[in-house]
Design an enzyme around this catalytic site. Structure first.
Site, short mmCIF file in Angstrom:
data_model
loop_
_atom_site.label_atom_id
_atom_site.label_comp_id
_atom_site.label_asym_id
_atom_site.label_seq_id
_atom_site.Cartn_x
_atom_site.Cartn_y
_atom_site.Cartn_z
N GLY A 18 12.24 21.06 0.46
CA GLY A 18 13.11 22.21 0.86
C GLY A 18 14.57 22.34 0.47
O GLY A 18 14.74 21.87 -0.50
N CYS A 19 15.32 22.83 1.36
CA CYS A 19 16.63 22.90 0.97
C CYS A 19 17.10 21.81 0.94
O CYS A 19 17.02 20.80 2.20
CB CYS A 19 17.43 23.88 2.01
SG CYS A 19 19.24 23.98 1.88
N PHE A 20 18.02 21.36 0.10
CA PHE A 20 18.61 19.83 -0.09
C PHE A 20 19.72 19.79 0.93
O PHE A 20 19.95 18.55 1.32
CB PHE A 20 19.12 19.63 -1.51
CG PHE A 20 20.06 20.62 -1.99
CD1 PHE A 20 20.86 21.47 -1.53
CD2 PHE A 20 20.18 20.61 -3.53
CE1 PHE A 20 21.70 22.38 -2.09
CE2 PHE A 20 20.84 21.52 -4.32
CZ PHE A 20 21.60 22.26 -3.71
#
Length: 185
Positions: A18-20
């Site tokens: 997902g979002c880093f």
């Protein structure tokens, strides 16, 4: 550009979930992790940037590359944290973040990491750990591109923003509860 090989006595782990920003915030607090870089991996564009990666055109996933001390934390423990803080059962999605850039993936740096990850994935499948099939990709680590400077240590610099409060903070709280003994002092 970061080095392609870790410093002596250290290893790399490259993970997409997902979002880093979410992964970075958690792994920065994990004992044995020396450095966390947010970036892009697994795509075909030789010069990815945030805008193009978010469009899905480059084939890259948002990822983090950890530099860790295997005498302090094992690769299996890193994967245990990784699977505890994201949903490995949703293809190309984490919550409201949708697209191939948000896929779950483990990019291995050695045969030993590959074996560890494969064993863990088989265990999860046999035990139906997540109540649904795990869709996490397993691939050799390729070129890793650090994200732009504004994406590094994002939560630390923007913790009061709504996305940080609604998405990152709960993942960080879950990590802190489940892995309290593994946090940096």
């Amino acid at each position: 550009m970061p080095p392609d090989t870790p410093p002596a006595g250290r290893e790399f782990a490259t993970l997409a979930g997902g979002c880093f920003w979410c992964l970075e915030a958690v792994f920065e607090e994990l004992a044995g992790v020396d450095a966390v870089i947010s970036g892009y991996t697994g795509g075909h564009d030789p010069e990815p940037d945030y805008e193009r990666v978010c469009s899905g055109e480059t084939g890259h996933a948002e990822a983090v590359r950890l530099t860790f001390d295997p005498s302090v934390i094992g690769y299996r423990e890193i994967l245990d944290v990784f699977f505890a803080i994201h949903d490995p059962t949703t293809p190309n999605r984490q919550g409201n973040d949708i697209g191939t850039q948000y896929r779950s993936a483990i990019h291995v740096h050695s045969a030993q990491q590959d074996a560890t990850a494969r064993t863990l994935l088989l265990e999860y499948a046999a035990q139906n750990t997540f109540g649904a099939p795990v869709v996490t990709e397993l691939a050799p680590a390729g070129r890793f591109f650090p994200a732009e400077a504004c994406h590094q240590r994002y939560f630390r610099s923007h913790s009061s923003q709504p996305y940080c409060q609604l998405v990152i903070a709960p993942k960080l709280a879950r990590f802190r509860k489940l892995f309290a003994a593994r946090r940096k002092p």
